[in-house]
Motif scaffolding. Structure first.
Motif: not given
Length: 471
Positions: A214-218, A220-225, A233-246
């Motif tokens: 629920n936190i995009a800042e979790e 590892p990279h701004p574009d990996s969310a 109108g949903d107050a709570q957001k959901t994000f799909l996040i991952w550890n990006p290859s670099r």
């Protein structure tokens, strides 16, 4: 003399070597910054590509449920037991318990044309079929999207209670009676986006440690969310996040050791170069003392020519270069000298010197041997065609009228003998004699022309006969 040489070497180091070292250091810093930029760019490109993959993964997850919902919606039995004669027992068995067992669904709903819930099923609930649960607000997003095209099945991944679900809305329609109008009824299937689904997408799309947050800042990279969108109108957001290859970081780990070695090597080379220049400055100073210029034309004199020619021959003998000598003799100079006097003859020689330098490269040497004889020394791997072009340019230039201070024009020409070689056993005197012999051939051929001496060539060339009459 040695003090002067040392002072010249110090000045050379201050004026050339130090700025050169500063330039090299700047280039190293620029190269390092360039490497960092390239590495960051590669990583950015890779992460953006993974972001597209993550969005596609959500689409694939949705598309897994869509066909199943269509199978249950496009069914004559569904039209008969939902639209024509509603049968809750049939709905409980076919729309509720059946899909839960076969598809593992968490929710099933039947929605009427007015948007009201006719039937609901909740996984594991004892009240299924006894109490109708209205379609939750979070699921209304998918239902409203389906209403825009109610003849097609709509499927998506949407947020729900700090997590996410896969939802599909399919119309209830007859398969056999295609002429029957749309019923307005729909079936809603909902499946939680669980760990099994995340693991499957992680393996299929090579997204490391794929998870919901629920936190995009979790991320590892701004574009990996990637935000999973639902109701605005949903107050709570959901994000799909991952550890990006670099890939950029991986490139730096590989390149940086070599870059460090290169910097150290350049530093060592700089020190060696400074020492070499310091020693070479003494030789340069001594050479300048020995070398001289022709007092009339400012060209190199015979002594300077001999020194430069010997140095060029040594480079040829070591296989580092080729060498070309042009022996030039003016045609008609004696007549000008006799007619206009020695002062005008001197003016003519000075103009000839200027024209010769204009016809040559900046690093070519032009020497006056005395009287109206000149020698051009060219070094490097030069094609015969280029040498011939330079000689032809000289013939044209010298053949043009020369304005004298008396207000009259002098008309002369020249003959050119050329000897070139890249053989290691060539000698300075041998080259001069060969060029002189070629000059006599040019003279004998009628002047205002050029000849190659082919005794030094790797393969014999034919005589070159180019004539330019003075204008």
């Amino acid at each position: 003399m040695m003090d002067l040489a040392a002072d010249a070497g110090s000045q050379f180091i201050r004026r050339l070597i130090l700025p050169l070292c500063a330039l090299i250091a700047g280039l190293i810093v620029l190269a390092f910054a360039g490497l960092l930029w390239i590495a960051d760019y590669q990583t950015q490109v890779a992460v953006r590509h993974q972001s597209r993959l993550a969005r596609h993964a959500l689409q694939v997850q949705a598309e897994r449920l869509g066909p199943s919902a269509s199978d249950y919606g496009y069914w004559d039995d569904a039209v008969a037991n939902i639209v024509d004669k509603p049968d809750l027992a049939w709905m409980r068995a076919q729309i509720g318990a059946g899909p839960e067992q076969t598809l593992g669904l968490d929710f099933s709903f039947v929605i009427g044309p007015d948007g009201e819930t006719i039937y609901s099923y909740v996984k594991g609930s004892r009240q299924n079929g006894e109490r109708v649960i209205d379609l939750p607000h979070a699921f209304r997003f998918a239902y409203r999207a389906w209403l825009k095209n109610p003849t097609k099945t709509f499927a998506a991944v949407i947020p729900y209670q700090s997590q996410a679900v896969t939802i599909a809305v399919a119309p209830v329609a007859s398969v056999t009676d295609v002429r029957r109008p749309a019923t307005g009824y729909s079936i809603v299937f909902v499946d939680r986006f669980d760990d099994a689904a995340l693991d499957r997408l992680e393996q299929n799309f090579d997204l490391d440690d794929l998870r919901l947050s629920n936190i995009a800042e979790e991320a590892p990279h701004p574009d990996s969310a990637v935000e999973i969108r639902g109701n605005s109108g949903d107050a709570q957001k959901t994000f799909l996040i991952w550890n990006p290859s670099r890939p950029g970081d991986q490139m730096l780990r590989i390149v940086m050791p070599f870059f460090a070695v290169l910097v150290l090597a350049l530093a060592a080379l700089g020190l060696l170069l400074a020492r070499f220049i310091s020693n070479s400055s003494r030789l340069i100073s001594d050479r300048e003392q020995r070398a001289g210029s022709d007092s009339l034309t400012g060209l190199a004199n015979r002594a300077r020519l001999n020194t430069e020619l010997e140095d060029a021959v040594r480079r040829v003998s070591r296989g580092f270069s080729g060498i070309t000598v042009m022996y030039i003799d003016l045609d008609g100079f004696k007549q000008v000298n006799d007619r206009f006097g020695h002062a005008c003859g001197d003016e003519l020689l000075q103009e000839v010197a200027r024209r010769l330098k204009d016809c040559l490269r900046t690093n070519d040497l032009v020497a006056r041997l005395g009287g109206d004889e000149f020698v051009v020394l060219m070094t490097g791997w030069i094609e015969r065609s280029y040498i011939q072009a330079i000689a032809a340019r000289i013939l044209l230039s010298i053949g043009n009228p020369i304005a004298l201070s008396t207000g009259q024009d002098a008309h002369i020409g020249c003959s050119i003998g050329i000897a070139d070689s890249w053989e290691p056993d060539v000698t300075a005197q041998g080259l001069l004699k060969a060029a002189d012999a070629a000059l006599y051939e040019a003279k004998a051929a009628g002047k205002n022309t050029l000849r190659f001496h082919h005794g030094f060539a790797a393969s014999p060339d034919q005589h070159v006969d180019i004539r330019y009459a003075a204008v």
